[in-house]
Design a protein around this motif. Structure first.
Motif, PDB file in Angstrom:
ATOM      1  N   TRP A   1       0.877  -1.155   0.000  1.00 28.95           N
ATOM      2  CA  TRP A   1       0.000   0.000   0.000  1.00 28.95           C
ATOM      3  C   TRP A   1       0.921   1.213   0.000  1.00 28.95           C
ATOM      4  CZ3 TRP A   1      -4.178  -0.774   4.420  1.00 28.95           C
ATOM      5  CH2 TRP A   1      -4.971  -1.895   4.109  1.00 28.95           C
ATOM      6  N   ILE A   2       0.692   2.137  -0.926  1.00 26.14           N
ATOM      7  CA  ILE A   2       1.457   3.383  -0.950  1.00 26.14           C
ATOM      8  C   ILE A   2       0.673   4.436  -0.182  1.00 26.14           C
ATOM      9  CG2 ILE A   2       2.434   5.221  -2.376  1.00 26.14           C
ATOM     10  CD1 ILE A   2       3.904   2.575  -2.673  1.00 26.14           C
TER      11      ILE A   2
ATOM     12  N   GLU B   1      -1.595  -2.666  -4.031  1.00 25.69           N
ATOM     13  CA  GLU B   1      -2.970  -3.061  -3.742  1.00 25.69           C
ATOM     14  C   GLU B   1      -3.854  -1.877  -3.357  1.00 25.69           C
ATOM     15  OE1 GLU B   1      -2.718  -6.126  -0.753  1.00 25.69           O
ATOM     16  OE2 GLU B   1      -2.291  -7.655  -2.285  1.00 25.69           O
ATOM     17  N   ARG B   2      -3.238  -0.805  -2.916  1.00 29.50           N
ATOM     18  CA  ARG B   2      -4.010   0.350  -2.491  1.00 29.50           C
ATOM     19  C   ARG B   2      -3.105   1.569  -2.412  1.00 29.50           C
ATOM     20  NH1 ARG B   2      -7.198   0.079   3.201  1.00 29.50           N
ATOM     21  NH2 ARG B   2      -8.176  -1.654   2.100  1.00 29.50           N
ATOM     22  N   VAL B   3      -3.683   2.746  -2.657  1.00 25.48           N
ATOM     23  CA  VAL B   3      -3.010   4.025  -2.410  1.00 25.48           C
ATOM     24  C   VAL B   3      -3.864   4.773  -1.398  1.00 25.48           C
ATOM     25  CG1 VAL B   3      -2.179   6.192  -3.405  1.00 25.48           C
ATOM     26  CG2 VAL B   3      -2.053   4.071  -4.742  1.00 25.48           C
ATOM     27  N   GLU B   4      -3.211   5.344  -0.384  1.00 28.86           N
ATOM     28  CA  GLU B   4      -3.931   6.071   0.658  1.00 28.86           C
ATOM     29  C   GLU B   4      -3.401   7.499   0.789  1.00 28.86           C
ATOM     30  OE1 GLU B   4      -5.345   2.734   3.848  1.00 28.86           O
ATOM     31  OE2 GLU B   4      -3.350   3.590   4.174  1.00 28.86           O
TER      32      GLU B   4
ATOM     33  N   ALA C   1      -8.200  11.877  -6.179  1.00 30.53           N
ATOM     34  CA  ALA C   1      -8.499  11.710  -7.603  1.00 30.53           C
ATOM     35  C   ALA C   1      -7.232  11.589  -8.435  1.00 30.53           C
ATOM     36  CB  ALA C   1      -9.349  12.885  -8.097  1.00 30.53           C
ATOM     37  N   ILE C   2      -6.243  12.434  -8.155  1.00 33.35           N
ATOM     38  CA  ILE C   2      -5.004  12.405  -8.938  1.00 33.35           C
ATOM     39  C   ILE C   2      -4.238  11.110  -8.691  1.00 33.35           C
ATOM     40  CG2 ILE C   2      -2.729  13.485  -9.236  1.00 33.35           C
ATOM     41  CD1 ILE C   2      -4.042  16.194  -8.660  1.00 33.35           C
ATOM     42  N   LEU C   3      -4.167  10.689  -7.439  1.00 34.33           N
ATOM     43  CA  LEU C   3      -3.368   9.510  -7.090  1.00 34.33           C
ATOM     44  C   LEU C   3      -4.114   8.190  -7.314  1.00 34.33           C
ATOM     45  CD1 LEU C   3      -1.641  10.751  -3.814  1.00 34.33           C
ATOM     46  CD2 LEU C   3      -0.644  10.604  -6.100  1.00 34.33           C
ATOM     47  N   GLY C   4      -5.402   8.280  -7.593  1.00 36.48           N
ATOM     48  CA  GLY C   4      -6.178   7.044  -7.710  1.00 36.48           C
ATOM     49  C   GLY C   4      -6.259   6.323  -6.384  1.00 36.48           C
ATOM     50  N   ALA C   5      -6.392   7.107  -5.318  1.00 33.89           N
ATOM     51  CA  ALA C   5      -6.351   6.563  -3.964  1.00 33.89           C
ATOM     52  C   ALA C   5      -7.715   6.099  -3.502  1.00 33.89           C
ATOM     53  CB  ALA C   5      -5.812   7.627  -2.996  1.00 33.89           C
ATOM     54  N   ARG C   6      -7.708   5.356  -2.401  1.00 38.55           N
ATOM     55  CA  ARG C   6      -8.943   4.937  -1.755  1.00 38.55           C
ATOM     56  C   ARG C   6      -9.662   6.185  -1.235  1.00 38.55           C
ATOM     57  NH1 ARG C   6      -9.716   0.186   2.674  1.00 38.55           N
ATOM     58  NH2 ARG C   6     -11.644   0.928   3.623  1.00 38.55           N
TER      59      ARG C   6
END
Length: 265
Positions: A186-187, A216-219, A256-261
């Motif tokens: 996860w980043i 698996e995820r960006v936070e 939105a930019i990072l495609g995060a949760r």
């Protein structure tokens, strides 16, 4: 190693590994999947302006607890039924930077995996040196770790130096090494107004994340100033007194930019 003599012959006696443990949290819910038993270790090489644990920076802290792997495992197992009752729960090592004590973490994780306990490493990657001996240890760590939480403070090296007083070059090398060797990640990115929320750099970070395997995820973690009192107690200047937490719109923009949760309502 210590030496002892048996019938006049010098015998090497292996010293039991210990670690400097700052504190533990037995019911963590923001340090990986499910409920986590979180171990915060002493020592960190970064000096992030927004750090909420400046009391972990020094490796030796008179308030820290020196523990062996067996002692720590014994404490962890007491809470096993609670963290394993949640989906994916387990143990997370954090800090400071837990991997400054990587030999201890390796031994701890060998023990935990033998017990079938889920393992997670929360790391800034700043400990890493691209050398064969280090890479051998990290490869073993990958084999013992279910998930890495990788904190990327800033994608631009010059800005990273201003923010943390350290380069990000070895951090990027470490993250690439994880990506190339099958680690699950996860980043995480702490969003600090005027420091880490510029759209240009957020886009650059997204482009970098898109090159990585195993994500698996960006936070996005919004900055807060709740640790100000610690800086005052420690006699350390708090350099972000003029910075307020990010607005909901700026958080949503970064997500939105990072495609995060998206956990922002």
């Amino acid at each position: 190693m210590e030496m002892e003599k048996v019938e006049g012959i010098a015998i090497e006696e292996k010293k039991e590994l210990t670690a400097n443990v700052h504190s533990v949290e037995s019911f963590g819910n923001v340090d990986g999947p499910g409920i986590r038993y979180v171990v915060f270790f002493q020592g960190c090489m970064l000096r992030c302006k927004y750090c909420h644990n400046p009391d972990t920076w020094k490796m030796h802290n008179p308030d820290a607890k020196v523990m062996t792997v067996d002692q720590l495992t014994k404490e962890i197992v007491k809470y096993r039924e609670f963290f394993e009752a949640s989906d994916g729960g387990g143990v997370t090592v954090s800090g400071g930077e837990s991997l400054l004590q990587i030999d201890f973490i390796l031994e701890l994780f060998r023990k935990l995996k033998s017990l079938g306990i889920n393992t997670c490493v929360d790391t800034c990657g700043g400990f890493y040196v691209n050398a064969p001996s280090m890479n051998k240890k990290v490869l073993e760590l990958i084999s013992l770790t279910d998930l890495f939480l990788v904190d990327i403070k800033h994608i631009d090296d010059e800005q990273h130096l201003r923010l943390t007083k350290r380069t990000n070059k070895n951090i990027i090398q470490f993250t690439n090494f994880l990506s190339d060797n099958g680690a699950k990640m996860w980043i995480r990115h702490v969003l600090v107004p005027k420091w880490t929320d510029d759209d240009y750099y957020l886009q650059k970070l997204r482009e970098y994340i898109d090159t990585l395997n195993g994500i698996e995820r960006v936070e996005v973690l919004p900055y807060h100033d709740m640790a100000k009192f610690k800086y005052k107690e420690l006699g350390i200047e708090y350099e972000l007194n003029d910075i307020n937490p990010p607005t909901k719109d700026r958080i949503k923009n970064a997500i939105a930019i990072l495609g995060a949760r998206d956990d922002v309502s």
